[in-house]
Write an enzyme that holds these catalytic residues in place. Structure first.
Site, PDB file in Angstrom:
ATOM      1  N   ASP A  26       0.837  -1.201   0.000  1.00  0.00           N
ATOM      2  CA  ASP A  26       0.000   0.000   0.000  1.00  0.00           C
ATOM      3  C   ASP A  26       0.875   1.255   0.000  1.00  0.00           C
ATOM      4  O   ASP A  26       1.132   1.844   1.043  1.00  0.00           O
ATOM      5  CB  ASP A  26      -0.900   0.031   1.250  1.00  0.00           C
ATOM      6  CG  ASP A  26      -2.106  -0.860   1.120  1.00  0.00           C
ATOM      7  OD1 ASP A  26      -2.223  -1.541   0.098  1.00  0.00           O
ATOM      8  OD2 ASP A  26      -2.931  -0.883   2.041  1.00  0.00           O
TER       9      ASP A  26
ATOM     10  N   GLU B  40     -11.191  -7.263   3.920  1.00  0.00           N
ATOM     11  CA  GLU B  40     -11.412  -8.656   4.314  1.00  0.00           C
ATOM     12  C   GLU B  40     -12.225  -8.753   5.597  1.00  0.00           C
ATOM     13  O   GLU B  40     -12.122  -7.890   6.480  1.00  0.00           O
ATOM     14  CB  GLU B  40     -10.062  -9.351   4.500  1.00  0.00           C
ATOM     15  CG  GLU B  40      -9.243  -9.408   3.218  1.00  0.00           C
ATOM     16  CD  GLU B  40      -7.789  -9.780   3.438  1.00  0.00           C
ATOM     17  OE1 GLU B  40      -7.156 -10.274   2.484  1.00  0.00           O
ATOM     18  OE2 GLU B  40      -7.276  -9.558   4.552  1.00  0.00           O
TER      19      GLU B  40
ATOM     20  N   GLU C 186      -8.102 -15.549  -5.218  1.00  0.00           N
ATOM     21  CA  GLU C 186      -7.168 -14.475  -5.566  1.00  0.00           C
ATOM     22  C   GLU C 186      -5.765 -14.930  -5.200  1.00  0.00           C
ATOM     23  O   GLU C 186      -5.593 -15.771  -4.315  1.00  0.00           O
ATOM     24  CB  GLU C 186      -7.472 -13.182  -4.784  1.00  0.00           C
ATOM     25  CG  GLU C 186      -8.803 -12.546  -5.090  1.00  0.00           C
ATOM     26  CD  GLU C 186      -9.016 -11.265  -4.286  1.00  0.00           C
ATOM     27  OE1 GLU C 186      -8.058 -10.833  -3.595  1.00  0.00           O
ATOM     28  OE2 GLU C 186     -10.121 -10.707  -4.357  1.00  0.00           O
TER      29      GLU C 186
ATOM     30  N   THR D  19      -7.957 -15.917  -0.521  1.00  0.00           N
ATOM     31  CA  THR D  19      -6.648 -15.531  -1.048  1.00  0.00           C
ATOM     32  C   THR D  19      -5.612 -16.652  -0.859  1.00  0.00           C
ATOM     33  O   THR D  19      -5.924 -17.711  -0.362  1.00  0.00           O
ATOM     34  CB  THR D  19      -6.143 -14.260  -0.346  1.00  0.00           C
ATOM     35  OG1 THR D  19      -5.976 -14.530   1.053  1.00  0.00           O
ATOM     36  CG2 THR D  19      -7.121 -13.126  -0.506  1.00  0.00           C
TER      37      THR D  19
ATOM     38  N   LEU E 139      -0.177 -12.303  -3.305  1.00  0.00           N
ATOM     39  CA  LEU E 139       0.946 -11.451  -3.648  1.00  0.00           C
ATOM     40  C   LEU E 139       1.198 -11.527  -5.150  1.00  0.00           C
ATOM     41  O   LEU E 139       0.846 -12.520  -5.789  1.00  0.00           O
ATOM     42  CB  LEU E 139       2.209 -11.888  -2.894  1.00  0.00           C
ATOM     43  CG  LEU E 139       2.142 -11.766  -1.370  1.00  0.00           C
ATOM     44  CD1 LEU E 139       3.290 -12.517  -0.723  1.00  0.00           C
ATOM     45  CD2 LEU E 139       2.152 -10.303  -0.948  1.00  0.00           C
TER      46      LEU E 139
END
Length: 569
Positions: A193, A277, A475, A437, A478
């Site tokens: 981020d 999440e 997903e 994920t 990373l």
């Protein structure tokens, strides 16, 4: 997470162009035969435990692939194409990519700051050309964050959809579907981020006046990434409850984009916590608070959460348990065996008190999800869109008895208890998709002393969703561009679990993320081949045939890339 869009999209466009066969009205996707790449040594990095014992771990997070440098000619070519060749994709040019099959549709996450703080599309020409490249690769659509902190920034109920309206129209022009994420969290502080998008100004003002609206750990450290779920039903935001604010935002989104729902916008992912999440912010990387593979910390020490704990303890006939959460669970960067609460033998997690606290803590999270989905479901019913919720893939220390990092995040999953079936059942009640994920990770890539087992975790989740009869989507946690990760995703997207010998196929996969690295020559070839393989899952074509077909279209695009490069000289 991702780099700043200024760096991300500077050379995104022009890496792929659809081409028309003279004997057919359809166009196939650009692709290439992927090259086998064995696991790179850099996939396993060093960990530094608090007690200075050497181990294996990545510098920022569980597993990170090495990124090669961008080839100069392609970088220039991409920039040239974005500037000089902006044009819509003709309908006949992408018809072939829209063919429905039995495979798994692939979506691609857009950069975090695709819409600027001024409510406009960031780097519009680059974005337009990049979307065209994605469509030519056979991508089904894109995922984009719709930030609460951008749209309702200035005042309660004052919504500015400016940049999103334009971005949705761009996606529609290129024939791409959209997964819209209702992002009620702050951007900044998680892996990658590098941009900061705060909560709405008026929300921040209320948190400043009442700091207990932020999640709090036992040391009084506040986390302002997402409002504490302890205040979900209290009118603490200028007369409205947080859940009402979320519902009003989603209602305004629905009303403003009703004409695109079910056609262009096909999925609404409802944000429910940090990074969007459904979890507590138990492992915040901001300011170095947490480092992988630390166990994290419980987030139940604001006055609203403690009030709920007190009421639960009194109801259980144990008022002495209601004054505080566990204080012997270590700090963020400890390991399970370093703490009295999480150690395998005699740990508090497996005591009567531990069962009470963890049951309450995890149920509060489930109730939070239930409340928001109860508001979201009627808003989007009969509009042709699916609703999804994202669950974190917390795979470190998964091989221990206590599963400490999952417990601090709110997932009551231990060696003796399945914590994902209750989540799947809650989502099933609302017809929501379970989005998970870490699909790209393999067990042996991870530091073994931290007992990281992402493959086993993914399998457990697949079984839970199958038992609850809830759709599973995936997903990658990373950025990964190598065939080794792509192969793992292909395998995980249709796991054969229990008596289901045909495999529990995912309903969709979302790829993290559109950025310059994706458009590097080798990465782009691997990616397009990956997309084609995902789309061809379940077909009669063998993987080698799919890759041979893809190679032709990579060759055809070469002149277009060279032409774009010349334009920039």
């Amino acid at each position: 997470m991702a780099l700043n869009l200024t760096h991300q999209i500077g050379s995104l466009a022009g890496a792929s162009i659809s081409t028309t066969d003279t004997n057919s009205s359809s166009v196939e996707s650009v692709s290439a035969s992927p090259k086998w790449r064995s696991p790179a040594a850099s996939l396993t990095c060093k960990i530094q435990r608090p007690d200075a014992i050497d181990g294996l771990s990545p510098p920022l997070s569980p597993c990170r692939s090495p990124l090669g440098s961008t080839r100069a000619d392609l970088s220039v070519a991409c920039q040239a194409f974005a500037t000089e060749m902006e044009s819509p994709v003709l309908e006949h040019q992408v018809r072939g990519a829209q063919t429905k099959g039995t495979g798994v549709p692939v979506y691609v996450m857009l950069p975090l700051d695709s819409v600027t703080m001024n409510n406009s599309v960031n780097r519009k020409k680059a974005m337009n050309a990049s979307l065209q490249a994605l469509k030519s690769a056979g991508v089904e659509g894109v995922m984009m964050d719709v930030w609460w902190g951008l749209v309702e920034r200035e005042a309660p109920g004052a919504y500015n959809w400016g940049g999103y309206a334009e971005l949705f129209e761009m996606a529609k022009k290129h024939g791409l579907k959209v997964q819209a994420v209702m992002s009620f969290h702050k951007c900044g502080g998680n892996v990658g981020d590098s941009v900061t998008i705060p909560l709405p100004k008026w929300v921040v003002e209320e948190v400043d006046k009442d700091p207990d609206l932020a999640y709090t750990d036992q040391w009084g450290r506040r986390n302002c990434e997402y409002l504490s779920l302890g205040a979900d039903t209290l009118p603490v935001l200028k007369g409205r409850t947080p859940v009402q604010c979320y519902a009003d935002f989603m209602r305004a989104f629905r009303d403003n984009f009703k004409h695109l729902l079910g056609d262009t916008i096909v999925e609404i992912q409802v944000g429910m916590g940090p990074a969007g999440e459904l979890r507590y912010p138990s492992y915040p990387e901001q300011n170095g608070t947490w480092r992988f593979p630390g166990i994290g910390a419980f987030q139940c020490f604001d006055k609203y959460m403690l009030s709920g704990l007190k009421a639960a303890a009194q109801a259980a006939g144990k008022p002495e348990w209601g004054s505080t959460g566990p204080t012997d669970a270590g700090e963020y960067n400890k390991w399970p065996e370093d703490t009295p609460f999480f150690r395998k033998d005699g740990g508090g997690w497996n005591s009567t008190y531990g069962e009470f606290f963890l049951g309450w803590y995890s149920q509060m999270l489930l109730d939070h999800g239930e409340r928001i989905l109860t508001s979201a479901k009627p808003l989007f019913e009969n509009h042709g869109v699916k609703i999804s919720v994202k669950i974190a893939g917390i795979h470190w220390h998964y091989g221990t008895r206590s599963h400490a990092p999952e417990l601090t995040a709110g997932y009551y999953n231990t060696r003796f208890r399945d914590g994902y079936i209750p989540i799947a059942q809650m989502l099933a009640r609302h017809g929501a998709i379970f989005n998970f994920t870490c699909i790209e990770m393999r067990d042996h890539e991870q530091p073994q002393e931290a007992q990281c087992l992402p493959e086993k975790l993914v399998r457990q989740v697949a079984i839970a969703t199958q038992k609850a009869n809830v759709p599973l989507a995936g997903e990658n946690a990373l950025p990964r561009y190598d065939n080794y990760a792509h192969k793992q995703i292909l395998e995980a997207s249709s796991l054969k679990v229990e008596e289901n010998t045909e495999g529990n196929q995912m309903c969709a996969f979302t790829y993290l993320r559109m950025n310059p690295h994706l458009f590097q020559p080798d990465n782009w070839r691997h990616f397009v081949a990956f997309v084609k393989n995902m789309k061809e899952k379940g077909s009669h074509k063998c993987r080698e045939q799919v890759e041979r077909e893809a190679e032709h279209f990579v060759h055809v695009t070469t002149p277009f890339v060279q032409e774009a490069a010349v334009l920039m000289r």
